[in-house]
Design a protein around this motif. Structure first.
Motif, PDB file in Angstrom:
ATOM      1  N   THR A 146     -66.737 -26.400 -22.115  1.00 27.63           N
ATOM      2  CA  THR A 146     -66.638 -25.080 -21.486  1.00 27.63           C
ATOM      3  C   THR A 146     -67.672 -24.101 -22.025  1.00 27.63           C
ATOM      4  O   THR A 146     -67.565 -22.905 -21.813  1.00 27.63           O
ATOM      5  CB  THR A 146     -65.238 -24.469 -21.711  1.00 27.63           C
ATOM      6  N   THR A 147     -68.694 -24.595 -22.712  1.00 30.06           N
ATOM      7  CA  THR A 147     -69.622 -23.684 -23.380  1.00 30.06           C
ATOM      8  C   THR A 147     -70.486 -22.886 -22.413  1.00 30.06           C
ATOM      9  O   THR A 147     -71.030 -21.856 -22.796  1.00 30.06           O
ATOM     10  CB  THR A 147     -70.520 -24.434 -24.381  1.00 30.06           C
ATOM     11  N   HIS A 178     -69.308 -21.459 -19.716  1.00 32.90           N
ATOM     12  CA  HIS A 178     -68.376 -20.627 -18.950  1.00 32.90           C
ATOM     13  C   HIS A 178     -68.985 -19.263 -18.643  1.00 32.90           C
ATOM     14  O   HIS A 178     -69.608 -18.637 -19.501  1.00 32.90           O
ATOM     15  CB  HIS A 178     -67.088 -20.458 -19.780  1.00 32.90           C
ATOM     16  N   ALA A 182     -61.232 -22.851 -21.393  1.00 34.83           N
ATOM     17  CA  ALA A 182     -62.273 -21.858 -21.710  1.00 34.83           C
ATOM     18  C   ALA A 182     -61.686 -20.621 -22.378  1.00 34.83           C
ATOM     19  O   ALA A 182     -60.576 -20.187 -22.061  1.00 34.83           O
ATOM     20  CB  ALA A 182     -63.014 -21.454 -20.442  1.00 34.83           C
ATOM     21  N   THR A 240     -67.718 -18.212 -26.882  1.00 32.91           N
ATOM     22  CA  THR A 240     -67.561 -19.533 -26.297  1.00 32.91           C
ATOM     23  C   THR A 240     -66.939 -20.431 -27.357  1.00 32.91           C
ATOM     24  O   THR A 240     -67.046 -20.156 -28.552  1.00 32.91           O
ATOM     25  CB  THR A 240     -68.905 -20.113 -25.817  1.00 32.91           C
ATOM     26  N   ASN A 294     -67.346 -23.776 -28.971  1.00 31.47           N
ATOM     27  CA  ASN A 294     -68.267 -24.902 -29.112  1.00 31.47           C
ATOM     28  C   ASN A 294     -67.949 -25.596 -30.426  1.00 31.47           C
ATOM     29  O   ASN A 294     -68.333 -25.131 -31.494  1.00 31.47           O
ATOM     30  CB  ASN A 294     -69.720 -24.450 -29.079  1.00 31.47           C
TER      31      ASN A 294
END
Length: 113
Positions: free
Chosen positions: A49-50, A52, A76, A104, A106
């Motif tokens: 989802t990085t 997003h 996310a 984000t 990650n």
């Protein structure tokens, strides 16, 4: 030719940016080519989802989400009704206004952005 309007982001594009795009372009690729270094830990394969983002305007013109994208979006940070994974967004012929969230998730990095 549609325009992609990136709203200001503290580190990625502090002043915001307007970028020309073509119908069929991928939103993540448009951002990266413009120098906006949106994270993309899975290299655009819809496995994280990085990348997003939130589509503030023009989202109805984008391609529909897939079940895989919907499943990933559930993970996310800061999910909103207009959230998308930029790696999965195909630009159509309408201008877009895009907000890149402040953070984000990650897991491949030491710090979260």
């Amino acid at each position: 030719m549609p325009k992609v309007i990136f709203l200001p982001h503290e580190t990625l594009c502090p002043e915001g940016m307007v970028v020309d795009a073509a119908a069929g372009d991928n939103l993540l690729e448009v951002a990266l080519e413009a120098g906006i270094e949106i994270e993309h830990a899975c290299d655009g394969s819809c496995a994280c989802t990085t990348c997003h983002c939130i589509i503030r305007e023009g989202g109805d013109s984008l391609n529909e989400t897939t079940d895989q994208e919907d499943d990933m979006l559930d993970k996310a940070w800061g999910l909103e009704v207009d959230s998308r994974l930029s790696c999965q967004c195909q630009i159509a012929d309408e201008d877009l206004v895009v907000e890149i969230p402040k953070y984000t998730i990650n897991h491949a990095r030491e710090e979260n952005h």
